[in-house]
Design a protein around this motif. Structure first.
Motif, PDB file in Angstrom:
ATOM      1  N   MET A 176      24.603 -21.926  45.854  1.00 35.64           N
ATOM      2  CA  MET A 176      24.802 -20.691  45.695  1.00 35.64           C
ATOM      3  C   MET A 176      23.690 -20.230  44.552  1.00 35.64           C
ATOM      4  N   ARG A 650      36.538 -26.906  53.810  1.00 32.30           N
ATOM      5  CA  ARG A 650      36.087 -26.048  51.872  1.00 32.30           C
ATOM      6  C   ARG A 650      35.006 -25.553  51.503  1.00 32.30           C
TER       7      ARG A 650
ATOM      8  N   HIS B 319      32.150 -12.001  62.556  1.00 34.77           N
ATOM      9  CA  HIS B 319      30.823 -13.329  62.782  1.00 34.77           C
ATOM     10  C   HIS B 319      30.112 -13.849  61.162  1.00 34.77           C
ATOM     11  N   LEU B 320      30.118 -13.204  60.437  1.00 40.84           N
ATOM     12  CA  LEU B 320      29.658 -13.203  59.677  1.00 40.84           C
ATOM     13  C   LEU B 320      31.104 -14.089  58.362  1.00 40.84           C
ATOM     14  N   THR B 324      31.548 -16.803  49.535  1.00 33.32           N
ATOM     15  CA  THR B 324      31.748 -17.506  49.007  1.00 33.32           C
ATOM     16  C   THR B 324      32.123 -19.249  49.188  1.00 33.32           C
ATOM     17  N   ASN B 325      33.401 -18.703  48.582  1.00 34.03           N
ATOM     18  CA  ASN B 325      34.308 -19.418  49.602  1.00 34.03           C
ATOM     19  C   ASN B 325      35.390 -19.521  50.806  1.00 34.03           C
ATOM     20  N   PRO B 326      34.485 -20.352  51.211  1.00 34.64           N
ATOM     21  CA  PRO B 326      35.021 -20.448  53.273  1.00 34.64           C
ATOM     22  C   PRO B 326      36.579 -20.448  52.992  1.00 34.64           C
ATOM     23  N   ILE B 327      37.276 -21.058  52.627  1.00 34.77           N
ATOM     24  CA  ILE B 327      39.053 -20.694  52.920  1.00 34.77           C
ATOM     25  C   ILE B 327      39.376 -19.035  52.237  1.00 34.77           C
ATOM     26  N   ILE B 350      46.408 -23.457  53.511  1.00 37.60           N
ATOM     27  CA  ILE B 350      46.687 -24.639  53.423  1.00 37.60           C
ATOM     28  C   ILE B 350      47.695 -24.543  54.567  1.00 37.60           C
ATOM     29  N   TRP B 353      46.644 -25.184  57.795  1.00 37.65           N
ATOM     30  CA  TRP B 353      45.637 -26.288  57.671  1.00 37.65           C
ATOM     31  C   TRP B 353      47.273 -27.783  58.294  1.00 37.65           C
TER      32      TRP B 353
END
Lengths: 652, 652
Positions: A176, A650, B319-320, B324-327, B350, B353
């Motif tokens: 990043m 993640r 869609h985007l 930056t933290n995908p969760i 979590i 998940w």
């Protein structure tokens, strides 16, 4: 294998390493070898070529070790890019893992193994002990001591997973930071669109224009349709090369400016080189013009680079599906200009799909049947065959030493040569798979080489048969742990020797750059000056990452079976640490930047190694009739795979 | 099994079907049953409830068959939505497949089977022939006749793949037409954002506002943070129900307007119902206000509906990757308002998940160990046990007919009852899996029920053991075709009988709606009027799609082994075709629209059936010692899987 044999091998290979390093530290100081040992420095202009002769040049000096040691990560990042940093992180990561595993292995597991029931260690004459004394094989069935190994498996798995998470987070943050810090670059504003449907009215260019004007009116800027221009490309390449030579000739005042016109510059009348180059350049320019004119409106491929007014616009076009038919108007991120792989632009979705499939089949076939021709060729190298083919060798072959050399070394040399051919083959296979960038090709080749190595070196050795036989074993999944538990510990001494011989030699020959050195020596008489066409090579990640990952796999799977492997592995990694840092400073320069896309391969490979190690542990504990331990191992692979699943979600 | 036994079964079940249909055509005309047999029509106001008594009501009439037959696809689409159309396409698709396979099976394969070497058909007394005469078991080893079956496998696979492609393209085009034709709806402008990170300063609402103002400044419109409001929700539900009753009461002048205040309206003083309802409504309104006031600023979940100014803006946000933290800041398409599944909004990444994982484990465990308790309970139903438990039954149990009934029917009844419980259980499991819409829950449950059925009905029957034993077989993949080839043909007569008994009965009981009818009969004395709370049920796709797919699997796997199954299957599908069309007209109304998302399940199931059929074919040809044929079958599953891969890329 006796301990003494191992120690002999260690002594020989240490000697070889030291020899290589000493030779290197002399050869690198010779100006004629600068192009081999310091092309990166030369290209950056940090190293001056011609220095006068002095005695210091002939004395080996360890100053390069110091330079390599002192290099900080920031310097590495700025000079060699993020990929080099990721590569070095792989080595330091492995060092941390095997330092931790090594402490546990040498100070806890090794004494436990030595105190086993089956053989008693002869402390009076250590070298005469069999290596088996130091492995898990030395512990009897149902022994309580196996719980030490059980705990070690849990502790090391936890440690590796913790480190993997930490490293992945670090690489991800670096990635990043790289994107945040990089200046806006043209390829970030561009997407590649392929599989553009052919319309009856108008050219591809019109179609693209109409489409993006309609669906991205505010963000769309312009586009370039890709044309089939292999002739033009070769012409511009020629021009570039000539231009570089000309520039070099004009800037370098020491070099001879004319040369004889024929026969390697030995005979013929003298011509002025600068004039000759300029005239050639003019010819090429004329040809380029002609070719460009003939191209206009023709040979359009069904693909185009489409540029947008903002990076955000390009990202939207890349992420959204463009057409209701998902196999038309497919968008991909445009690669960096140097990273583009041109040949595959013209292909349609179906074409790419078929080539991908063909390559997949080819890879699997190659991986599975690879050892068959190798064994066949090795079989041909028996003495009688050689005598039949080359009768004049008869007298030499009767000497005992020569015959031992041939029967002992030739087969393994042939295997190594065949293995050396694998990375280029896999790179070639990946290149016809339909990727549009060199970096993707290399990533894909890296994966292929890794699995090939694991299959054909690890499994084929462990089950001591051809890979076809291994396939047969894998079709019976219930019995895999049991078979592994029998076969893997039996090969412990082989793999310890493998780390020492192949590992140490390969990394020191990496320093020595045998092949480029030979090339340079052979070519020198024929070319007037070498650095006219000085090419700074990139590090072939697809060759070196799988190598290190394979040694990591050996370490992880063997650490609790035969902890004696760990010190040798650590030595290998330390050598690699210094040598690769040195090579990044002196030799390699990045050609393009994947920005850390190699890390997932490392991560996946480590996870695979862990799960394989768990499978072996299950098998071992079952074999040693400690069924409670083998039951309690079961949660471990499940947890590891869950951890992997989480990491994939993640990061990146 | 003898042919005569099959014919008896066919006769009994045909009789049952005709009985059900006749009863249905009488019962549906009784006004008191309108809520059971025509809620959809009632709700649309197309059917008037109160008509005077006449004789016609007691005479069965086939006019509903005609109505159902005449229904066009456009009418079905407009009244019951795209999902109903997809469901009917599944039935017509299966009809086409089994018509084609049936012609080949009955006119080519059946005569070949009958002319086999092992048994000779006794044409003088057809019913006394064993069913084996009509199956592939009748053909001897190495017989050239097997090439007929080989060709049939190829032809039918090609035909099914062609049809699958055609249908997928059709469904896909319908899906697009649906999106093109639908008016802009609020949920299309909205995305659901969850896993919003908690910030120290400011509420969730502020965080969301700041985030989207920064990253989507031009498209962002507004947002609604989701709150935990189970109390408020139940209050508004009460209010809605009361309101509906009130409206109905005021519009319907024939109904009695007052009722006694206590004890099921039998005793107590008379009250004016309208007044009472209005007063209750006012109370609820007051409570709602109170609850809303107490909620302000509290109990915010970390999720929000974010609305955009255009559908394009919402699509971009969906869609985007947002963070930056995908969760964090995970976006999902907002479901239709009626389709929202509220309980899972508050959960973090979590949490979801873990629940997904737990459900997965629960499903696999349920699927694998399901048959164990069933067998156990069935074991308890032997006569001695019953006599011990219920001594008063002793005299009845000694009657031979009763004891036969209990030992013969009770076990299969228990199995059927347990199987009936599976769709609700799977729906429940899917609902705690973290989906945010009812439709996704249903799709997921549909998949679960399908694989459960295939595992516990097909494989458990074929290998005539518990599913645990089947797991054992699947851990030895090399021998699967061989084991299938032995086991599958042996169960041919069972599955033919299964189609006739379970298939025919289930579809005619679908028409009869036994359970709702009983409920309505029992509840009628206690509720004043039924259609006060008239609920139009949606078709439980997760129950009926797997059922039909399972019969399709039987048809595909058995068509070349025992082609006699095909006519019965066709009869089942024809029955289903008419009955489900009738039910769509009269009973079911869609609650939400997945717009054809059930089709991929159908597609995957068909591909699985084909590959299973190929595996059986390989096994059979190996068993019959025609190794050339079994080799030539191998490309077929590969091609089928490639076709599947292509379809996945190409559609939806």
């Amino acid at each position: 294998m006796l301990l003494s044999a191992l120690l002999t091998s260690v002594a020989i290979n240490s000697g070889l390493c030291i020899l290589f390093c000493t030779l290197y530290s002399i050869l690198r100081k010779q100006p004629s070898n600068y192009a081999v040992y310091a092309p990166h420095l030369l290209a950056e202009g940090k190293s001056k070529r011609r220095s006068r002769f002095n005695l210091e040049r002939l004395i080996p000096s360890p100053d390069w070790l110091q330079t390599a040691w002192k290099l900080s990560e920031e310097e590495l990042l700025s000079s060699s890019g993020l990929d080099a940093v990721v590569f070095m992180r792989l080595i330091t990561f492995s060092m941390k893992v095997f330092l931790f595993a090594g402490i546990i292995g040498i100070f806890i597991i090794l004494p436990v193994n030595c105190s086993g029931e089956l053989h008693i260690v002869d402390f009076t004459d250590l070298p005469s002990n069999s290596l088996d004394v130091f492995t898990i094989s030395n512990i009897g069935n149902r022994s309580k001591k196996l719980w030490v190994h059980f705990s070690a498996v849990y502790v090391v798995t936890a440690f590796i997973c913790y480190l993997l998470y930490y490293e992945y987070r670090y690489v991800s943050s670096k990635r990043m930071a790289y994107f945040y810090s990089s200046k806006p670059q043209p390829h970030q504003f561009t997407v590649l669109v392929h599989s553009i449907p052919v319309s009856v009215e108008g050219s591809i260019s019109d179609t693209v224009d109409r489409f993006f004007m309609e669906y991205h009116p505010s963000a769309y800027l312009s586009h370039v349709v890709i044309r089939r221009t292999s002739k033009l490309r070769s012409l511009t390449n020629d021009a570039k090369q000539l231009y570089r030579r000309l520039i070099h000739l004009k800037s370098d005042h020491t070099q001879q400016k004319d040369r004889r016109s024929s026969c390697f510059g030995l005979f013929g009348r003298k011509v002025d080189l600068a004039n000759q180059y300029e005239k050639q350049l003019e010819d090429i320019e004329h040809n380029v013009r002609l070719e460009q004119a003939s191209l206009a409106g023709e040979k359009e491929a069904r693909a185009a680079f489409v540029s947008f007014k903002s990076r955000y616009g390009a990202a939207i076009a890349f992420h959204l599906q463009q057409s209701t038919n998902p196999i038309e108007w497919i968008t991909e991120e445009a690669p960096e200009p140097d990273d583009v792989n041109w040949p595959f632009f013209s292909s349609s979705f179906i074409h790419r799909w078929i080539s991908k499939l063909t390559v997949l089949v080819a890879c699997i076939t190659l991986t599975i049947v690879f050892l068959i021709p190798v064994f066949f060729v090795q079989g041909l190298t028996n003495l009688n065959q050689l005598e039949n083919w080359f009768p004049f060798l008869k007298s030499i072959l009767t000497i005992k030493f020569v015959s031992q050399l041939i029967t002992g070394y030739l087969p393994s040399l042939i295997l190594q040569l065949f293995l050396k051919m694998v990375p280029p083959i896999m790179l070639f296979l990946s290149s016809i798979q339909g990727y549009i960038s060199q970096s993707n090709i290399e990533i894909s080749a890296c994966n292929k080489v890794l699995w090939f190595t694991i299959w054909n070196v690890f499994f084929a050795t462990v089950f001591s048969g051809t890979a076809l036989y291994v396939v047969d074993i894998f079709l019976d999944p219930k019995n895999i742990p049991g078979r592994l538990a029998v076969a893997v510990p039996a090969q412990a001494s082989f793999f310890i020797a493998y780390v020492v011989t192949t590992g140490w030699t390969s990394v020191s020959s990496e320093l020595f750059r045998m092949f480029p050195l030979l090339c340079s020596l052979i070519m020198r008489p024929f070319t007037g000056s070498i650095d006219n066409e000085l090419e700074v090579p990139p590090l072939p990640f697809h060759r070196d990452i799988p190598k290190i990952l394979f040694f990591a796999l050996l370490g992880i799977t063997y650490f609790f079976l035969a902890p004696l492997i760990l010190p040798f592995l650590l030595a290998y990694l330390c050598l690699g640490y210094i040598i690769y840092r040195n090579q990044f400073i002196n030799v390699y320069a990045p050609r393009y930047e994947t920005a850390g896309k190699f890390w997932p391969i490392v991560h996946d490979s480590m996870i695979f190694s862990l799960v394989l190690m768990h499978a072996i542990a299950v098998g071992i504990f079952t074999l040693k009739k400690l069924s409670l331990a083998s039951t309690f191992i079961f949660p471990l692979p499940v947890l590891t795979l869950l951890f992997n699943w989480y990491c994939r979600k993640r990061f990146l």
